[in-house]
Write a protein that holds these residues in place. Sequence first.
Motif, PDB file in Angstrom:
ATOM      1  N   TYR A  43     -85.546 -12.024 136.981  1.00  0.00           N
ATOM      2  CA  TYR A  43     -85.797 -10.778 137.625  1.00  0.00           C
ATOM      3  C   TYR A  43     -85.628 -10.496 139.191  1.00  0.00           C
ATOM      4  CZ  TYR A  43     -87.479  -9.978 132.679  1.00  0.00           C
ATOM      5  OH  TYR A  43     -87.493  -9.834 131.483  1.00  0.00           O
ATOM      6  N   TYR A  44     -85.236 -11.631 139.878  1.00  0.00           N
ATOM      7  CA  TYR A  44     -85.088 -11.612 141.213  1.00  0.00           C
ATOM      8  C   TYR A  44     -83.601 -11.414 141.270  1.00  0.00           C
ATOM      9  CZ  TYR A  44     -89.669 -12.233 142.227  1.00  0.00           C
ATOM     10  OH  TYR A  44     -91.275 -12.304 142.540  1.00  0.00           O
ATOM     11  N   SER A  45     -83.406 -10.787 142.536  1.00  0.00           N
ATOM     12  CA  SER A  45     -81.919 -10.771 142.795  1.00  0.00           C
ATOM     13  C   SER A  45     -81.835 -11.013 144.468  1.00  0.00           C
ATOM     14  CB  SER A  45     -81.404  -9.198 142.601  1.00  0.00           C
ATOM     15  OG  SER A  45     -82.285  -8.341 143.483  1.00  0.00           O
ATOM     16  N   TRP A  46     -80.640 -11.527 145.070  1.00  0.00           N
ATOM     17  CA  TRP A  46     -80.581 -12.274 146.036  1.00  0.00           C
ATOM     18  C   TRP A  46     -79.169 -11.629 146.678  1.00  0.00           C
ATOM     19  CZ3 TRP A  46     -84.275 -15.575 147.012  1.00  0.00           C
ATOM     20  CH2 TRP A  46     -84.965 -16.305 145.935  1.00  0.00           C
ATOM     21  N   SER A  47     -79.420 -10.744 147.767  1.00  0.00           N
ATOM     22  CA  SER A  47     -78.458  -9.871 148.404  1.00  0.00           C
ATOM     23  C   SER A  47     -78.261 -10.514 149.641  1.00  0.00           C
ATOM     24  CB  SER A  47     -79.008  -8.256 148.527  1.00  0.00           C
ATOM     25  OG  SER A  47     -79.302  -8.029 147.341  1.00  0.00           O
ATOM     26  N   TRP A  48     -76.850  -9.884 150.174  1.00  0.00           N
ATOM     27  CA  TRP A  48     -76.335 -10.218 151.346  1.00  0.00           C
ATOM     28  C   TRP A  48     -76.376  -8.584 152.225  1.00  0.00           C
ATOM     29  CZ3 TRP A  48     -75.783 -14.474 154.143  1.00  0.00           C
ATOM     30  CH2 TRP A  48     -75.526 -15.525 153.543  1.00  0.00           C
ATOM     31  N   VAL A  49     -76.768  -8.488 153.496  1.00  0.00           N
ATOM     32  CA  VAL A  49     -76.907  -7.422 154.032  1.00  0.00           C
ATOM     33  C   VAL A  49     -76.482  -7.577 155.455  1.00  0.00           C
ATOM     34  CG1 VAL A  49     -78.479  -5.553 154.846  1.00  0.00           C
ATOM     35  CG2 VAL A  49     -78.864  -6.699 152.752  1.00  0.00           C
ATOM     36  N   MET A  91     -74.021  -5.515 151.135  1.00  0.00           N
ATOM     37  CA  MET A  91     -72.748  -5.957 150.846  1.00  0.00           C
ATOM     38  C   MET A  91     -72.459  -6.572 149.350  1.00  0.00           C
ATOM     39  SD  MET A  91     -72.177  -8.410 154.274  1.00  0.00           S
ATOM     40  CE  MET A  91     -70.585  -8.627 153.910  1.00  0.00           C
ATOM     41  N   GLY A  92     -73.616  -6.989 148.894  1.00  0.00           N
ATOM     42  CA  GLY A  92     -73.584  -7.427 147.487  1.00  0.00           C
ATOM     43  C   GLY A  92     -74.687  -8.322 147.015  1.00  0.00           C
ATOM     44  N   VAL A  93     -74.833  -8.662 145.922  1.00  0.00           N
ATOM     45  CA  VAL A  93     -75.883  -9.194 145.244  1.00  0.00           C
ATOM     46  C   VAL A  93     -75.506 -10.169 144.236  1.00  0.00           C
ATOM     47  CG1 VAL A  93     -76.326  -7.447 143.514  1.00  0.00           C
ATOM     48  CG2 VAL A  93     -78.264  -8.993 144.103  1.00  0.00           C
ATOM     49  N   TYR A 129     -77.572 -11.927 140.866  1.00  0.00           N
ATOM     50  CA  TYR A 129     -78.787 -11.918 140.008  1.00  0.00           C
ATOM     51  C   TYR A 129     -79.375 -13.309 139.578  1.00  0.00           C
ATOM     52  CZ  TYR A 129     -77.736  -7.092 140.302  1.00  0.00           C
ATOM     53  OH  TYR A 129     -77.229  -5.713 140.508  1.00  0.00           O
ATOM     54  N   TYR A 130     -80.454 -13.107 139.322  1.00  0.00           N
ATOM     55  CA  TYR A 130     -80.974 -14.573 138.725  1.00  0.00           C
ATOM     56  C   TYR A 130     -80.287 -15.297 137.557  1.00  0.00           C
ATOM     57  CZ  TYR A 130     -82.585 -12.221 134.506  1.00  0.00           C
ATOM     58  OH  TYR A 130     -82.479 -11.645 133.134  1.00  0.00           O
ATOM     59  N   ASP A 131     -79.616 -14.330 136.803  1.00  0.00           N
ATOM     60  CA  ASP A 131     -78.780 -15.018 135.958  1.00  0.00           C
ATOM     61  C   ASP A 131     -77.218 -15.488 136.177  1.00  0.00           C
ATOM     62  OD1 ASP A 131     -78.144 -11.797 134.165  1.00  0.00           O
ATOM     63  OD2 ASP A 131     -77.782 -12.292 136.148  1.00  0.00           O
ATOM     64  N   GLY A 132     -76.956 -15.213 137.375  1.00  0.00           N
ATOM     65  CA  GLY A 132     -75.597 -15.554 137.939  1.00  0.00           C
ATOM     66  C   GLY A 132     -74.613 -14.481 138.053  1.00  0.00           C
ATOM     67  N   VAL A 133     -75.003 -13.344 137.517  1.00  0.00           N
ATOM     68  CA  VAL A 133     -74.192 -12.220 137.660  1.00  0.00           C
ATOM     69  C   VAL A 133     -74.044 -11.526 138.936  1.00  0.00           C
ATOM     70  CG1 VAL A 133     -73.700  -9.814 136.774  1.00  0.00           C
ATOM     71  CG2 VAL A 133     -74.422 -11.536 135.326  1.00  0.00           C
ATOM     72  N   ALA A 134     -73.020 -11.230 139.510  1.00  0.00           N
ATOM     73  CA  ALA A 134     -72.861 -10.754 141.059  1.00  0.00           C
ATOM     74  C   ALA A 134     -72.127  -9.485 140.994  1.00  0.00           C
ATOM     75  CB  ALA A 134     -71.838 -11.814 141.827  1.00  0.00           C
ATOM     76  N   SER A 135     -72.571  -8.651 141.806  1.00  0.00           N
ATOM     77  CA  SER A 135     -72.146  -7.292 142.235  1.00  0.00           C
ATOM     78  C   SER A 135     -71.758  -6.988 143.598  1.00  0.00           C
ATOM     79  CB  SER A 135     -72.842  -6.390 141.455  1.00  0.00           C
ATOM     80  OG  SER A 135     -72.311  -5.002 141.618  1.00  0.00           O
ATOM     81  N   ASP A 136     -70.552  -6.271 143.950  1.00  0.00           N
ATOM     82  CA  ASP A 136     -70.491  -6.105 145.252  1.00  0.00           C
ATOM     83  C   ASP A 136     -70.251  -4.708 145.489  1.00  0.00           C
ATOM     84  OD1 ASP A 136     -66.987  -7.526 145.579  1.00  0.00           O
ATOM     85  OD2 ASP A 136     -68.075  -5.676 144.533  1.00  0.00           O
ATOM     86  N   SER A 137     -70.364  -4.205 146.955  1.00  0.00           N
ATOM     87  CA  SER A 137     -70.348  -3.038 147.581  1.00  0.00           C
ATOM     88  C   SER A 137     -69.033  -2.505 147.434  1.00  0.00           C
ATOM     89  CB  SER A 137     -70.986  -2.762 148.806  1.00  0.00           C
ATOM     90  OG  SER A 137     -70.516  -1.561 149.174  1.00  0.00           O
TER      91      SER A 137
END
Length: 120
Positions: free
Chosen positions: A33-39, A50-52, A54-62
């Motif tokens: 349930y933690y996510s790791w972002s770039w700002v 800019m994007g993130v 997630y704990y499960d490896g799924v990534a998403s960007d702006s």
Amino acid sequence: QVQLQESGPGLVKPSQTLSLTCAVSGGSITTTYYSWSWVRQPPGKGLEWMGVIYYDGVASDSPALKSRTSISRDMSKNQFSLQLTSVTPEDTAVYYCAQSLIGSWSFGYWGQGTQVTVSS
């Protein structure tokens, strides 16, 4: 206590790819349930998410970055990375990595930030 530390080149030439890494200590990037972002924060402007990843490896960007970003992780090193392609001087900014809970825009921990300048 979670600590984040950004690293990468301070100077990148236009049209090149910017690569940054965020090393995490005091906690695992795979913790549920933690996510790791770039700002980032360009000079004289506000923070830009800019994007993130997630704990499960799924990534998403702006969408604002028009698919120029790629976020990945290295679980063996407990770190995650950002790649930004085709940089221009407008990408000059202080880049931060940060942690939050999934679905939250409240970042609990931040890195100290790293200055990146795009210039020939």
